[in-house]
Design a protein around this motif. Structure first.
Motif, short mmCIF file in Angstrom:
data_model
loop_
_atom_site.label_atom_id
_atom_site.label_comp_id
_atom_site.label_asym_id
_atom_site.label_seq_id
_atom_site.Cartn_x
_atom_site.Cartn_y
_atom_site.Cartn_z
N GLN A 160 13.82 3.13 -2.80
CA GLN A 160 12.91 3.23 -1.65
C GLN A 160 12.33 4.64 -1.52
O GLN A 160 12.26 5.20 -0.43
CB GLN A 160 13.59 2.77 -0.36
CG GLN A 160 13.98 1.31 -0.39
CD GLN A 160 14.57 0.84 0.92
OE1 GLN A 160 14.50 1.51 1.94
NE2 GLN A 160 15.15 -0.34 0.89
N VAL A 161 11.92 5.16 -2.68
CA VAL A 161 11.30 6.48 -2.74
C VAL A 161 9.94 6.29 -3.41
O VAL A 161 9.85 5.64 -4.46
CB VAL A 161 12.17 7.45 -3.58
CG1 VAL A 161 11.46 8.77 -3.81
CG2 VAL A 161 13.51 7.68 -2.90
N PRO A 162 8.87 6.83 -2.83
CA PRO A 162 7.55 6.71 -3.45
C PRO A 162 7.54 7.31 -4.85
O PRO A 162 8.32 8.22 -5.16
CB PRO A 162 6.62 7.50 -2.53
CG PRO A 162 7.37 7.70 -1.27
CD PRO A 162 8.83 7.61 -1.60
N ILE A 163 6.64 6.80 -5.71
CA ILE A 163 6.56 7.33 -7.07
C ILE A 163 5.31 8.17 -7.30
O ILE A 163 5.18 8.80 -8.34
CB ILE A 163 6.63 6.19 -8.12
CG1 ILE A 163 5.47 5.21 -7.94
CG2 ILE A 163 7.97 5.49 -8.07
CD1 ILE A 163 5.32 4.21 -9.08
N LYS A 164 4.42 8.19 -6.34
CA LYS A 164 3.17 8.93 -6.50
C LYS A 164 3.28 10.31 -5.86
O LYS A 164 3.74 10.44 -4.73
CB LYS A 164 2.02 8.15 -5.88
CG LYS A 164 1.75 6.86 -6.62
CD LYS A 164 0.55 6.15 -6.07
CE LYS A 164 0.33 4.87 -6.87
NZ LYS A 164 -0.81 4.13 -6.38
N GLU A 165 2.83 11.30 -6.60
CA GLU A 165 2.92 12.69 -6.15
C GLU A 165 2.16 12.93 -4.85
O GLU A 165 2.60 13.72 -4.02
CB GLU A 165 2.37 13.61 -7.25
CG GLU A 165 2.57 15.06 -6.99
CD GLU A 165 2.13 15.92 -8.15
OE1 GLU A 165 1.70 17.05 -7.87
OE2 GLU A 165 2.21 15.49 -9.30
N GLU A 166 1.06 12.22 -4.65
CA GLU A 166 0.28 12.44 -3.43
C GLU A 166 1.01 12.01 -2.16
O GLU A 166 0.60 12.34 -1.05
CB GLU A 166 -1.10 11.77 -3.50
CG GLU A 166 -1.06 10.29 -3.72
CD GLU A 166 -1.22 9.89 -5.18
OE1 GLU A 166 -1.45 8.70 -5.42
OE2 GLU A 166 -1.10 10.74 -6.08
#
Length: 160
Positions: free
Chosen positions: A124-130
């Motif tokens: 449940q952690v985003p994968i996109k740097e933005e």
């Protein structure tokens, strides 16, 4: 402007930065503890009847892994915008370990290699740097390298 005021302001900035680093360190310590719990659960696959318990062990590991979501959210809230890479050395090793654990759970359940998005979803952690705080691709790949070592070690034991 008085030189003493400038130095006092600079000292305040240094103190605030140090306080933030300490907060991050405490959260990472909690993440590390939870990660060790998940690892201990998953290491049971190496026991004599471990392969017969895969479904149960993965479920138990995922329940424990869910505790980490609170810590990841807390950590994400501490990181100032656009400063992920300034602080990520604090949690890099822990994130690599979580990537490994998530990839192992995914493999044990599906017998497939977890994609970056699969690991991000499980953690449940985003994968996109933005998105700011995220699962960095290098940490994901390091987790996969640990998975490969784990699976090779298991194969050498003739347990698969």
């Amino acid at each position: 402007m008085d030189l003493a005021i400038v130095f006092a302001q600079y000292q305040d900035m240094l103190d605030a930065d140090q306080d933030l680093r300490e907060e991050i360190r405490l959260i990472v310590r909690e993440l590390d503890t939870t990660g060790r719990e998940v690892s201990l659960i998953l290491q049971q696959i190496h026991q004599e009847d471990g392969l017969r318990q895969i479904e149960e062990l993965c479920l138990k590991a995922k329940v424990t892994l869910a505790k980490a979501n609170i810590h990841f959210s807390n950590l994400a809230s501490k990181i100032p915008p656009n400063q992920y890479f300034r602080f990520n050395d604090h949690w890099r090793y822990v994130m690599q370990r979580y990537s490994f654990l998530a990839a192992l759970i995914f493999f044990l359940e599906s017998e497939k290699l977890a994609l970056h998005s699969d690991v991000g979803k499980l953690l449940q952690v985003p994968i996109k740097e933005e998105n700011g705080f995220h699962l960095d691709v290098e940490d994901y790949l390091s987790g996969l390298l640990q998975l490969a070592s784990e699976l090779v070690g298991r194969k050498q034991c003739n347990s698969w």
